[in-house]
Design a protein around this motif. Structure first.
Motif, PDB file in Angstrom:
ATOM      1  N   ALA A 120      50.050  22.695  45.890  1.00 23.24           N
ATOM      2  CA  ALA A 120      49.828  22.906  44.459  1.00 23.24           C
ATOM      3  C   ALA A 120      48.397  23.368  44.243  1.00 23.24           C
ATOM      4  O   ALA A 120      47.452  22.768  44.786  1.00 23.24           O
ATOM      5  CB  ALA A 120      50.083  21.623  43.676  1.00 23.24           C
ATOM      6  N   GLU A 121      48.231  24.435  43.450  1.00 19.51           N
ATOM      7  CA  GLU A 121      46.899  24.928  43.057  1.00 19.51           C
ATOM      8  C   GLU A 121      46.822  24.912  41.539  1.00 19.51           C
ATOM      9  O   GLU A 121      47.660  25.483  40.864  1.00 19.51           O
ATOM     10  CB  GLU A 121      46.681  26.336  43.598  1.00 19.51           C
ATOM     11  CG  GLU A 121      45.334  26.943  43.216  1.00 19.51           C
ATOM     12  CD  GLU A 121      45.347  27.629  41.841  1.00 19.51           C
ATOM     13  OE1 GLU A 121      44.315  27.580  41.136  1.00 19.51           O
ATOM     14  OE2 GLU A 121      46.399  28.201  41.491  1.00 19.51           O
ATOM     15  N   ASN A 122      45.788  24.235  41.023  1.00 19.31           N
ATOM     16  CA  ASN A 122      45.687  23.993  39.584  1.00 19.31           C
ATOM     17  C   ASN A 122      44.236  24.218  39.152  1.00 19.31           C
ATOM     18  O   ASN A 122      43.341  23.515  39.604  1.00 19.31           O
ATOM     19  CB  ASN A 122      46.129  22.544  39.322  1.00 19.31           C
ATOM     20  CG  ASN A 122      46.153  22.130  37.871  1.00 19.31           C
ATOM     21  OD1 ASN A 122      46.048  20.956  37.574  1.00 19.31           O
ATOM     22  ND2 ASN A 122      46.315  23.066  36.962  1.00 19.31           N
ATOM     23  N   GLY A 123      44.011  25.239  38.309  1.00 21.23           N
ATOM     24  CA  GLY A 123      42.659  25.540  37.844  1.00 21.23           C
ATOM     25  C   GLY A 123      42.452  25.077  36.419  1.00 21.23           C
ATOM     26  O   GLY A 123      43.405  24.917  35.652  1.00 21.23           O
ATOM     27  N   GLY A 124      41.190  24.851  36.045  1.00 19.37           N
ATOM     28  CA  GLY A 124      40.911  24.377  34.700  1.00 19.37           C
ATOM     29  C   GLY A 124      39.617  24.933  34.124  1.00 19.37           C
ATOM     30  O   GLY A 124      38.585  24.986  34.805  1.00 19.37           O
ATOM     31  N   GLY A 125      39.675  25.354  32.854  1.00 23.46           N
ATOM     32  CA  GLY A 125      38.490  25.886  32.192  1.00 23.46           C
ATOM     33  C   GLY A 125      38.139  27.266  32.713  1.00 23.46           C
ATOM     34  O   GLY A 125      38.779  27.808  33.612  1.00 23.46           O
ATOM     35  N   VAL A 126      37.097  27.846  32.149  1.00 21.11           N
ATOM     36  CA  VAL A 126      36.687  29.192  32.536  1.00 21.11           C
ATOM     37  C   VAL A 126      35.179  29.239  32.718  1.00 21.11           C
ATOM     38  O   VAL A 126      34.414  28.709  31.903  1.00 21.11           O
ATOM     39  CB  VAL A 126      37.116  30.228  31.467  1.00 21.11           C
ATOM     40  CG1 VAL A 126      36.439  31.560  31.702  1.00 21.11           C
ATOM     41  CG2 VAL A 126      38.624  30.423  31.502  1.00 21.11           C
ATOM     42  N   MET A 127      34.750  29.852  33.812  1.00 22.98           N
ATOM     43  CA  MET A 127      33.340  30.114  34.080  1.00 22.98           C
ATOM     44  C   MET A 127      33.245  31.529  34.640  1.00 22.98           C
ATOM     45  O   MET A 127      33.411  31.740  35.844  1.00 22.98           O
ATOM     46  CB  MET A 127      32.777  29.083  35.058  1.00 22.98           C
ATOM     47  CG  MET A 127      31.268  29.120  35.201  1.00 22.98           C
ATOM     48  SD  MET A 127      30.630  27.649  36.056  1.00 22.98           S
ATOM     49  CE  MET A 127      30.876  26.408  34.783  1.00 22.98           C
ATOM     50  N   GLY A 128      33.068  32.479  33.748  1.00 24.34           N
ATOM     51  CA  GLY A 128      33.135  33.866  34.171  1.00 24.34           C
ATOM     52  C   GLY A 128      34.559  34.199  34.561  1.00 24.34           C
ATOM     53  O   GLY A 128      35.501  33.926  33.825  1.00 24.34           O
ATOM     54  N   PHE A 129      34.742  34.777  35.754  1.00 26.76           N
ATOM     55  CA  PHE A 129      36.077  35.056  36.262  1.00 26.76           C
ATOM     56  C   PHE A 129      36.592  33.945  37.165  1.00 26.76           C
ATOM     57  O   PHE A 129      37.669  34.066  37.747  1.00 26.76           O
ATOM     58  CB  PHE A 129      36.110  36.391  37.000  1.00 26.76           C
ATOM     59  CG  PHE A 129      36.245  37.578  36.078  1.00 26.76           C
ATOM     60  CD1 PHE A 129      36.515  37.416  34.729  1.00 26.76           C
ATOM     61  CD2 PHE A 129      36.103  38.866  36.563  1.00 26.76           C
ATOM     62  CE1 PHE A 129      36.648  38.504  33.885  1.00 26.76           C
ATOM     63  CE2 PHE A 129      36.242  39.972  35.731  1.00 26.76           C
ATOM     64  CZ  PHE A 129      36.514  39.790  34.388  1.00 26.76           C
ATOM     65  N   ASP A 130      35.853  32.871  37.312  1.00 27.80           N
ATOM     66  CA  ASP A 130      36.325  31.664  37.971  1.00 27.80           C
ATOM     67  C   ASP A 130      36.872  30.701  36.927  1.00 27.80           C
ATOM     68  O   ASP A 130      36.512  30.780  35.746  1.00 27.80           O
ATOM     69  CB  ASP A 130      35.179  30.939  38.685  1.00 27.80           C
ATOM     70  CG  ASP A 130      35.088  31.277  40.158  1.00 27.80           C
ATOM     71  OD1 ASP A 130      36.013  31.928  40.690  1.00 27.80           O
ATOM     72  OD2 ASP A 130      34.088  30.884  40.784  1.00 27.80           O
ATOM     73  N   GLU A 131      37.725  29.769  37.374  1.00 24.29           N
ATOM     74  CA  GLU A 131      37.932  28.585  36.565  1.00 24.29           C
ATOM     75  C   GLU A 131      36.699  27.702  36.726  1.00 24.29           C
ATOM     76  O   GLU A 131      35.909  27.871  37.657  1.00 24.29           O
ATOM     77  CB  GLU A 131      39.179  27.819  37.020  1.00 24.29           C
ATOM     78  CG  GLU A 131      40.495  28.488  36.689  1.00 24.29           C
ATOM     79  CD  GLU A 131      40.933  29.497  37.736  1.00 24.29           C
ATOM     80  OE1 GLU A 131      40.261  29.597  38.780  1.00 24.29           O
ATOM     81  OE2 GLU A 131      41.936  30.188  37.506  1.00 24.29           O
ATOM     82  N   ALA A 132      36.515  26.749  35.832  1.00 24.48           N
ATOM     83  CA  ALA A 132      35.398  25.822  35.974  1.00 24.48           C
ATOM     84  C   ALA A 132      35.650  24.831  37.100  1.00 24.48           C
ATOM     85  O   ALA A 132      34.719  24.342  37.737  1.00 24.48           O
ATOM     86  CB  ALA A 132      35.161  25.068  34.660  1.00 24.48           C
TER      87      ALA A 132
END
Length: 418
Positions: A395-407
């Motif tokens: 499972a891969e789960n990203g959260g928030g935004v920091m530029g083109f990355d998730e935070a």
């Protein structure tokens, strides 16, 4: 140090449920996860981690989990004096709650830990509350930093940064990333649509999914434009829901009934990584978390039999397939278009329907992925999206935004011997 095992997992139906409160969602998923463990009460639980992002918009902050479990304690269903730790990490919240529960067990601090994610994002009479909830996922202290970043990135991507009405700013950032990928690698809008169509097809067989309507690639492409190249059916919807898991030590597992032991799933690895304002051609943070998780589990990407990835938009699935090394960089489009990521393909991804079709109640999403993968490893998913004989899941789960990355990004690897 000991192994950590998931002995129970549960999720509510995802969707727009204006008549259901956070407390009701918490109660429902808690009773469901107890039932999955064969328990009537949670007397053996030593600690709980409660994930939520948005209750503050309706006036409840600070002690969200304690408030949602007050009646459960009074009813004798959740033990008195057990600590409840509140967790918040944007869309990665529920995965963080699970990771904390696993850390508790692995450290020896607890023998049984509960992880819960509960979220409401649908407020039909007050849509401004939904906007406020999502506003917290990006830097509000120094907005000029990401505004300048996106303006420069828009030039490089060939798509100007132009936020518009009827969508979150995150859809614009994903659209810009998609355009850059198309420009750099030749990825097509139809390939992005293929990912969405695949996941809508998977969700037809998921009784808990928000949407259960199959869509062709042509129908996805013809849907309402959101931010080119993304159409509505390529984007995750707002909705409500909850998910949960119970984690325990090996010695606790060994003392449980055979029917519980036989359904247990081992947490082989879990890793977090943090975002930054990266260059457009630099690997994303999921590459870092994924590589660390593979090393921790002692496996390679080739071992993974089924995966759930954070497809806040359909483009994200293509990108994450590359970052997690399921295919080569720039090959996400052909990989998905070929059918490799479909049920019956070489590596089925988002058999639940993914965020674009299963739904995305922010603070519950990560644990809903775990519920799906645990069900797959147990062989308990509905026909039509089952992956027979699966032993390894990611499972891969990203959260928030920091530029083109998730935070933040959470990667979890699960294993079940067969």
């Amino acid at each position: 140090m000991t192994d950590a095992y998931i002995i129970a997992a549960a999720a509510t139906r995802f969707g727009r449920q204006s008549d259901v409160s956070e407390k009701q969602l918490a109660r429902q998923v808690y009773l469901d996860v107890l039932a999955d463990a064969g328990w009537v009460t949670g007397d053996d639980i030593d600690i709980a981690y409660f994930g939520n992002c948005g209750m503050w918009v309706v006036g409840q902050g600070s002690v969200r989990g304690q408030v949602c479990f007050t009646a459960l304690v009074a009813d004798g269903l959740f033990p008195e004096r057990v600590p409840m730790v509140n967790v918040e990490g944007a869309c990665a919240t529920a995965s963080m709650a699970l990771h904390m529960a696993a850390r508790d067990v692995l450290s020896g601090q607890s023998r049984v830990a509960l992880a819960v994610g509960v979220e409401k994002t649908f407020y039909p009479d007050r849509p401004e509350l939904t906007a406020r909830l999502y506003d917290g996922g990006i830097d509000r202290f120094d907005p000029h930093e990401w505004q300048d970043y996106y303006k420069a990135a828009g030039t490089a991507a060939g798509k100007p940064f132009e936020p518009g009405p009827g969508r979150t700013i995150f859809m614009d950032t994903y659209a810009m990333q998609a355009c850059y990928h198309m420009k750099r690698y030749g990825t097509t809008q139809a390939q992005i649509a293929a990912a969405a169509a695949k996941n809508h097809a998977h969700s037809v067989h998921n009784a808990k999914a928000q949407y259960r309507k199959a869509m062709s690639v042509e129908e996805v492409l013809a849907d309402k434009p959101i931010s080119y190249p993304l159409t509505r059916s390529m984007c995750s919807p707002i909705g409500d829901g909850a998910a949960a898991a119970i984690v325990c030590t090996k010695d606790v597992l060994d003392g449980l009934p055979a029917e519980v032991r036989d359904r247990a799933v081992r947490i082989a690895a879990f890793q977090l990584s943090g975002g930054k304002y990266r260059t457009l051609d630099e690997d994303g943070l999921s590459r870092i978390a994924g590589d660390r998780a593979y090393a921790r589990a002692g496996i390679t990407p080739g071992h993974i039999d089924v995966a759930e990835v954070h497809d806040a938009t359909a483009f994200c699935e293509l990108y994450q397939a590359e970052m997690l090394r399921f295919c080569g960089e720039g090959e996400g489009g052909p990989f998905v278009e070929s059918g490799a990521a479909s049920v019956g393909g070489t590596l089925p991804i988002n058999t639940s329907g993914g965020l674009v079709s299963k739904g995305h109640p922010v603070g519950a999403t990560g644990l809903s992925m775990i519920y799906e993968l645990v069900s797959q490893l147990r062989g308990e998913t509905e026909e039509g999206r089952r992956v027979p004989g699966a032993e390894w899941a990611l499972a891969e789960n990203g959260g928030g935004v920091m530029g083109f990355d998730e935070a933040a990004c959470a990667v979890t690897i699960l294993h079940r011997d067969r």
